[in-house]
Design a protein around this motif. Structure first.
Motif, PDB file in Angstrom:
ATOM      1  N   MET A 122      32.140  53.586  32.584  1.00 39.40           N
ATOM      2  CA  MET A 122      31.283  52.391  33.125  1.00 39.40           C
ATOM      3  C   MET A 122      31.757  52.002  34.621  1.00 39.40           C
ATOM      4  SD  MET A 122      31.137  49.222  30.572  1.00 39.40           S
ATOM      5  CE  MET A 122      30.356  47.736  31.311  1.00 39.40           C
ATOM      6  N   ALA A 123      30.547  51.651  35.322  1.00 36.89           N
ATOM      7  CA  ALA A 123      31.198  51.268  36.791  1.00 36.89           C
ATOM      8  C   ALA A 123      31.975  50.047  36.897  1.00 36.89           C
ATOM      9  CB  ALA A 123      29.871  51.115  37.464  1.00 36.89           C
ATOM     10  N   GLU A 124      32.809  50.053  37.879  1.00 32.25           N
ATOM     11  CA  GLU A 124      33.640  48.872  38.127  1.00 32.25           C
ATOM     12  C   GLU A 124      32.969  47.746  38.778  1.00 32.25           C
ATOM     13  OE1 GLU A 124      37.589  49.458  40.188  1.00 32.25           O
ATOM     14  OE2 GLU A 124      37.604  51.385  39.401  1.00 32.25           O
ATOM     15  N   LYS A 125      33.292  46.770  38.138  1.00 31.01           N
ATOM     16  CA  LYS A 125      32.549  45.450  38.800  1.00 31.01           C
ATOM     17  C   LYS A 125      33.132  45.158  40.157  1.00 31.01           C
ATOM     18  CE  LYS A 125      31.163  40.615  37.624  1.00 31.01           C
ATOM     19  NZ  LYS A 125      31.541  39.646  37.016  1.00 31.01           N
TER      20      LYS A 125
END
Length: 193
Positions: free
Chosen positions: A1-4
């Motif tokens: 999952m991509a970092e916010k």
């Protein structure tokens, strides 16, 4: 999952409410300096060095004054000249003190109409609005106080009045010596006397 991605935290000066990088362009840079030294020393390292040098000078002065009062020392330190405060502009440039001189320049426009500009009367304590009224009455022409190209106020008088203006200035304002009045001719400053 991509970092916010996290929002960027911007620090603002508590004095002028600008980011520290822009404090020097604000109107209260002198007031901002203590806050900048305390909270953003990485932005203006010269200010930190300057503050440290001033602190070192204060300590040295205290040591000298206590040494002189107790009888130690030969008096040589008391004869040393004090350094005078130098006014600095943003960017570290030194502000030069204006010479006390009146500069008169004739500007020709449309080949036959001319304007005579008078600069520097305010350095002799002359109020420019009163001076423009007196010049307008004496020479029966329009005279006004305007900002010149260097953002300094000057008097613009319609017409060529350079023939009588020196005598009028020295008679009306005795604080202005004739040796301090200059004309601009062919791009050179020529004394009126």
């Amino acid at each position: 999952m991509a970092e916010k991605p996290q929002p960027v935290r911007v620090q603002y000066c508590q004095v002028c409410s600008l980011p520290p990088e822009y404090c020097e362009f604000g109107s209260d840079f002198e007031k901002c300096k203590p806050w900048l030294i305390q909270n953003a020393p990485h932005v203006y390292p010269d200010l930190v060095n300057e503050a440290n040098a001033k602190d070192a000078d204060k300590v040295a002065d205290k040591l000298q004054s206590t040494g002189l009062s107790s009888g130690a020392g030969d008096g040589a330190a008391s004869s040393a000249p004090k350094q005078e405060e130098v006014k600095r502009l943003p960017g570290g440039k030194i502000k030069k003190k204006d010479k006390q001189e009146v500069v008169i320049e004739k500007v020709v426009r449309n080949k036959r109409k001319s304007i005579t500009t008078v600069k520097g009367l305010e350095l002799f304590g002359v109020k420019l609005s009163d001076a423009s009224k007196k010049l307008g009455k004496k020479f029966a022409t329009g005279a006004s106080v305007v900002k010149g190209p260097t953002e300094k106020e000057q008097i613009d008088v319609q017409g060529d009045i350079s023939f009588d203006i020196v005598e009028f200035i020295t008679d009306t304002w005795p604080d202005v010596p004739e040796s301090a009045i200059f004309f601009i001719e062919d791009g050179r400053k020529v004394p009126a006397a």
